[in-house]
Design a protein around this motif. Structure first.
Motif, PDB file in Angstrom:
ATOM      1  N   ARG A 106       1.919   4.674 -11.364  1.00  0.00           N
ATOM      2  CA  ARG A 106       1.119   3.546 -10.872  1.00  0.00           C
ATOM      3  C   ARG A 106       1.378   3.243  -9.393  1.00  0.00           C
ATOM      4  O   ARG A 106       0.924   2.233  -8.876  1.00  0.00           O
ATOM      5  CB  ARG A 106       1.406   2.309 -11.718  1.00  0.00           C
ATOM      6  CG  ARG A 106       2.862   1.921 -11.726  1.00  0.00           C
ATOM      7  CD  ARG A 106       3.138   0.767 -12.655  1.00  0.00           C
ATOM      8  NE  ARG A 106       4.534   0.856 -13.093  1.00  0.00           N
ATOM      9  CZ  ARG A 106       5.167  -0.122 -13.659  1.00  0.00           C
ATOM     10  NH1 ARG A 106       4.570  -1.249 -13.904  1.00  0.00           N
ATOM     11  NH2 ARG A 106       6.416   0.029 -14.034  1.00  0.00           N
ATOM     12  N   TYR A 107       2.083   4.136  -8.723  1.00  0.00           N
ATOM     13  CA  TYR A 107       2.488   3.879  -7.345  1.00  0.00           C
ATOM     14  C   TYR A 107       1.698   4.709  -6.340  1.00  0.00           C
ATOM     15  O   TYR A 107       1.484   5.901  -6.531  1.00  0.00           O
ATOM     16  CB  TYR A 107       3.993   4.146  -7.175  1.00  0.00           C
ATOM     17  CG  TYR A 107       4.811   3.209  -8.016  1.00  0.00           C
ATOM     18  CD1 TYR A 107       5.155   1.952  -7.542  1.00  0.00           C
ATOM     19  CD2 TYR A 107       5.192   3.559  -9.306  1.00  0.00           C
ATOM     20  CE1 TYR A 107       5.872   1.069  -8.321  1.00  0.00           C
ATOM     21  CE2 TYR A 107       5.913   2.681 -10.095  1.00  0.00           C
ATOM     22  CZ  TYR A 107       6.254   1.436  -9.601  1.00  0.00           C
ATOM     23  OH  TYR A 107       6.946   0.564 -10.381  1.00  0.00           O
ATOM     24  N   GLU A 108       1.286   4.040  -5.244  1.00  0.00           N
ATOM     25  CA  GLU A 108       0.607   4.700  -4.137  1.00  0.00           C
ATOM     26  C   GLU A 108       1.675   5.257  -3.202  1.00  0.00           C
ATOM     27  O   GLU A 108       2.562   4.517  -2.767  1.00  0.00           O
ATOM     28  CB  GLU A 108      -0.259   3.699  -3.360  1.00  0.00           C
ATOM     29  CG  GLU A 108      -1.450   3.188  -4.129  1.00  0.00           C
ATOM     30  CD  GLU A 108      -2.525   4.239  -4.302  1.00  0.00           C
ATOM     31  OE1 GLU A 108      -2.654   5.139  -3.451  1.00  0.00           O
ATOM     32  OE2 GLU A 108      -3.238   4.162  -5.310  1.00  0.00           O
ATOM     33  N   CYS A 109       1.575   6.537  -2.905  1.00  0.00           N
ATOM     34  CA  CYS A 109       2.548   7.181  -2.028  1.00  0.00           C
ATOM     35  C   CYS A 109       1.849   7.716  -0.793  1.00  0.00           C
ATOM     36  O   CYS A 109       0.682   8.098  -0.841  1.00  0.00           O
ATOM     37  CB  CYS A 109       3.240   8.333  -2.755  1.00  0.00           C
ATOM     38  SG  CYS A 109       4.088   7.834  -4.263  1.00  0.00           S
ATOM     39  N   LYS A 110       2.591   7.741   0.294  1.00  0.00           N
ATOM     40  CA  LYS A 110       2.043   8.250   1.550  1.00  0.00           C
ATOM     41  C   LYS A 110       3.130   9.065   2.244  1.00  0.00           C
ATOM     42  O   LYS A 110       4.247   8.579   2.442  1.00  0.00           O
ATOM     43  CB  LYS A 110       1.604   7.095   2.444  1.00  0.00           C
ATOM     44  CG  LYS A 110       0.996   7.518   3.760  1.00  0.00           C
ATOM     45  CD  LYS A 110       0.587   6.274   4.546  1.00  0.00           C
ATOM     46  CE  LYS A 110       0.032   6.633   5.899  1.00  0.00           C
ATOM     47  NZ  LYS A 110      -0.240   5.433   6.685  1.00  0.00           N
ATOM     48  N   LEU A 111       2.782  10.297   2.583  1.00  0.00           N
ATOM     49  CA  LEU A 111       3.683  11.163   3.310  1.00  0.00           C
ATOM     50  C   LEU A 111       3.166  11.271   4.741  1.00  0.00           C
ATOM     51  O   LEU A 111       2.016  11.661   4.946  1.00  0.00           O
ATOM     52  CB  LEU A 111       3.735  12.545   2.657  1.00  0.00           C
ATOM     53  CG  LEU A 111       4.772  13.468   3.259  1.00  0.00           C
ATOM     54  CD1 LEU A 111       5.549  14.140   2.153  1.00  0.00           C
ATOM     55  CD2 LEU A 111       4.120  14.500   4.131  1.00  0.00           C
TER      56      LEU A 111
END
Length: 186
Positions: free
Chosen positions: A64-69
Motif C-alpha cells: 500500500r506504499y508509494e515508492c520513489k527512486l
C-alpha cells in the motif's frame, strides 16, 4: 526471472519491512546504455532501455506504499540513488515505523522463518505479509490480541509499564513460549 547476480550490475539496494512483508529492492543502472532495471525480491518490476537522461525518478508501489527512486548527480561524474516511501526518505520511514510496528521472526516446523508484525496503533497482526483475524480482549493493565498461526494459538499482550517514558510493553506468546522482538528487522 532474475539473471545470475554476476550478470547484473546492481548499483543500489534497500531492505524494506512493511506489514505486507519484507522486500529487497535492487536497482540496476547502466550509465553507458542508460538502462534502468528495478528488481523487487528478485523479480523484475520495471525495465527501461536506452534512457538518454541518466538522472530522474522512477515511481512504483510496494503493498500500500508509494515508492520513489531518485537518481541524482553527485559531483562531476557520480550518481546518487535515493529511495523514499510515502514521501519520506527510507531511513526516516524506517525510524518512524520502529515506533509504530514490532516484528518477530519465528522458525517454523518446516525450517523456514515466519514474520509476525504487530501494528501498535491499529492492533493489526500480519503473518508473512498477510493480515490475520484477531480478537482483542481487555486484561488487567492492558489488552491481549489473540490469533491462530497454523493451528497454534498466539497472543500479543500489551501491558502498561507504569512508566510514561517506557510506555506499553508488548509480549508475543506463541503456544507456551514468550518470544523476543527482532530488533534487526526494524
Amino acid at each position: 526471472m532474475m539473471p545470475p547476480l554476476e550478470r547484473r550490475s546492481i548499483v543500489a539496494s534497500w531492505k524494506i519491512i512493511i506489514p505486507e512483508g519484507e522486500f529487497l529492492v535492487e536497482f540496476e543502472h547502466g550509465t553507458t546504455s542508460g538502462k534502468r532495471v528495478l528488481w523487487i525480491n528478485g523479480n523484475e518490476y520495471l525495465r527501461k532501455e536506452w534512457m538518454f537522461r541518466l538522472v530522474g525518478s522512477e515511481n512504483f508501489r510496494i503493498g500500500r506504499y508509494e515508492c520513489k527512486l531518485d537518481v541524482e548527480p553527485d559531483g562531476t561524474f557520480g550518481l546518487l540513488y535515493l529511495l523514499s516511501i510515502n514521501g519520506q526518505d527510507i531511513g526516516e520511514f524506517q525510524e518512524v515505523n520502529k515506533k509504530r510496528w514490532i516484528t518477530w521472526n519465528v522458525n517454523s516446523s518446516e525450517g523456514k522463518s515466519d514474520t509476525i508484525l504487530f501494528e501498535k496503533d491499529t492492533m493489526d497482526v500480519w503473518f508473512n505479509g498477510n493480515k490475520i483475524d484477531c480478537e482483542v480482549q481487555f486484561i488487567d493493565g492492558g489488552n491481549q490480541t489473540q490469533f491462530s498461526i497454523n493451528g497454534t494459538v498466539g497472543a500479543i499482550r500489551s501491558i502498561s509499564s507504569g512508566n510514561k517514558k517506557v510506555g506499553m510493553i508488548h509480549q508475543f506468546i506463541l503456544g507456551d513460549e514468550i518470544l523476543q522482538p527482532d530488533t534487526d528487522s526494524k
